[in-house]
Write a protein that holds these residues in place. Structure first.
Motif, PDB file in Angstrom:
ATOM      1  N   TYR A 156      45.287  39.877  40.189  1.00 19.02           N
ATOM      2  CA  TYR A 156      44.243  40.408  39.325  1.00 19.02           C
ATOM      3  C   TYR A 156      42.900  40.341  40.065  1.00 19.02           C
ATOM      4  CZ  TYR A 156      47.844  39.378  35.834  1.00 19.02           C
ATOM      5  OH  TYR A 156      49.026  39.311  35.140  1.00 19.02           O
ATOM      6  N   VAL A 208      43.801  44.580  36.904  1.00 26.36           N
ATOM      7  CA  VAL A 208      45.048  44.400  37.653  1.00 26.36           C
ATOM      8  C   VAL A 208      44.894  44.971  39.058  1.00 26.36           C
ATOM      9  CG1 VAL A 208      47.501  44.999  37.762  1.00 26.36           C
ATOM     10  CG2 VAL A 208      46.424  44.478  35.551  1.00 26.36           C
ATOM     11  N   VAL A 243      44.109  35.510  41.374  1.00 26.13           N
ATOM     12  CA  VAL A 243      42.950  36.153  40.745  1.00 26.13           C
ATOM     13  C   VAL A 243      41.822  36.181  41.770  1.00 26.13           C
ATOM     14  CG1 VAL A 243      41.303  36.124  38.847  1.00 26.13           C
ATOM     15  CG2 VAL A 243      43.637  35.281  38.482  1.00 26.13           C
TER      16      VAL A 243
END
Length: 277
Positions: free
Chosen positions: A36, A45, A114
């Motif tokens: 992400y 995403v 992330v």
């Protein structure tokens, strides 16, 4: 009573307001994707997460093994460190993070990456709050972390979050960061003598890097290590290598690194009419 003309005008106003301030995007599924990106306000995403194969990383065996072991522990729900990967540019810091995450995911680990795509590190508190909504382990990744000698609010906010406040993040969310500097902030010889900049101020800035439990140094390559990296990349893609030309390629660029090695392999593939996945 609203006439058709009035209703049409209201509809146009509503459409204009939506264009000026569009509705917030729907929340992403934190269980569904390998990677992400956090932009400071929302999670998106990463549609095409294709990290380098872990086995192709050469010349940094100790660093990549330590990073992989820590990443495996995190994915398994065990105690794991925040990680600082520091050192010379192009030596594989970012590739190591992505390759370790990709390797753990391919071997069954339920782990999310992330990437932080913002300079506003104070927004990490909001990100950590979002990640509390899932039990899935996650690595929050900051590339090219660095601060000037002013050591502003972003740096202090980051240090506070690394300190482990109970409200900041779950134990299965760890921070991985890369930096060109071992202590993240620049240091000057004048710090040793300048009464305006006492030792406790220096310690205050260096304490940020101390918050990372695992610190991995990446250093400039010698010639043999550089050629070995070129050879490993070339073998993986069925390419022939001229060691002397590979060395000349690096000399012309004034650097020997994994990045330069990959660029040379891209050149080889282009000459051979091949594509690289």
């Amino acid at each position: 009573m609203i006439t058709p003309e009035h209703q049409a005008a209201l509809d146009r106003i509503a459409s204009a307001l939506e264009r000026i301030s569009p509705p917030a995007p729907p929340p992403v599924d934190l269980e569904a994707h390998p990677a992400y990106r956090w932009d400071g306000k929302a999670l998106g995403v990463v549609q095409d997460f294709r990290p380098l194969d872990y086995t192709l990383l050469a010349g940094i065996d100790a660093q990549k093994e330590a990073c992989l072991e820590n990443t495996r522990r995190l994915a398994a729900g065990h105690a794991a460190h925040d990680v600082l990967l520091w050192g010379a540019r192009g030596t594989g810091k970012s590739s190591t993070v992505a390759a370790c995450v990709g390797h753990v995911q391919r071997t069954g680990g339920n782990l999310a990456l992330v990437e932080v795509a913002t300079d506003d590190l104070r927004s990490l508190a909001t990100l950590f709050a979002l990640l509390r909504e899932t039990e899935r382990p996650a690595i929050v990744y900051i590339d090219d972390l660095g601060f000037d000698e002013n050591f502003g609010g972003d740096a202090r906010a980051l240090r506070s979050m690394l300190q482990g406040g109970a409200a900041a993040r779950r134990g299965t969310v760890r921070l991985y960061a890369t930096s060109n500097r071992r202590h993240i902030v620049p240091r000057h010889l004048s710090e040793q003598d300048d009464p305006i900049n006492p030792r406790d101020a220096v310690d205050d800035r260096m304490a940020l890097s101390d918050r990372f439990g695992l610190s991995l140094g990446f250093h400039a390559l010698d010639q043999d290590a550089y050629v070995a990296i070129v050879q490993r990349y070339a073998d993986a893609h069925g390419l022939m290598v001229d060691a002397k030309e590979a060395i000349q390629w690096a000399t012309q660029r004034g650097s020997r690194s994994g990045r330069i090695a990959w660029q040379y392999v891209v050149e080889l593939a282009g000459r051979a009419g091949k594509t690289l996945d």
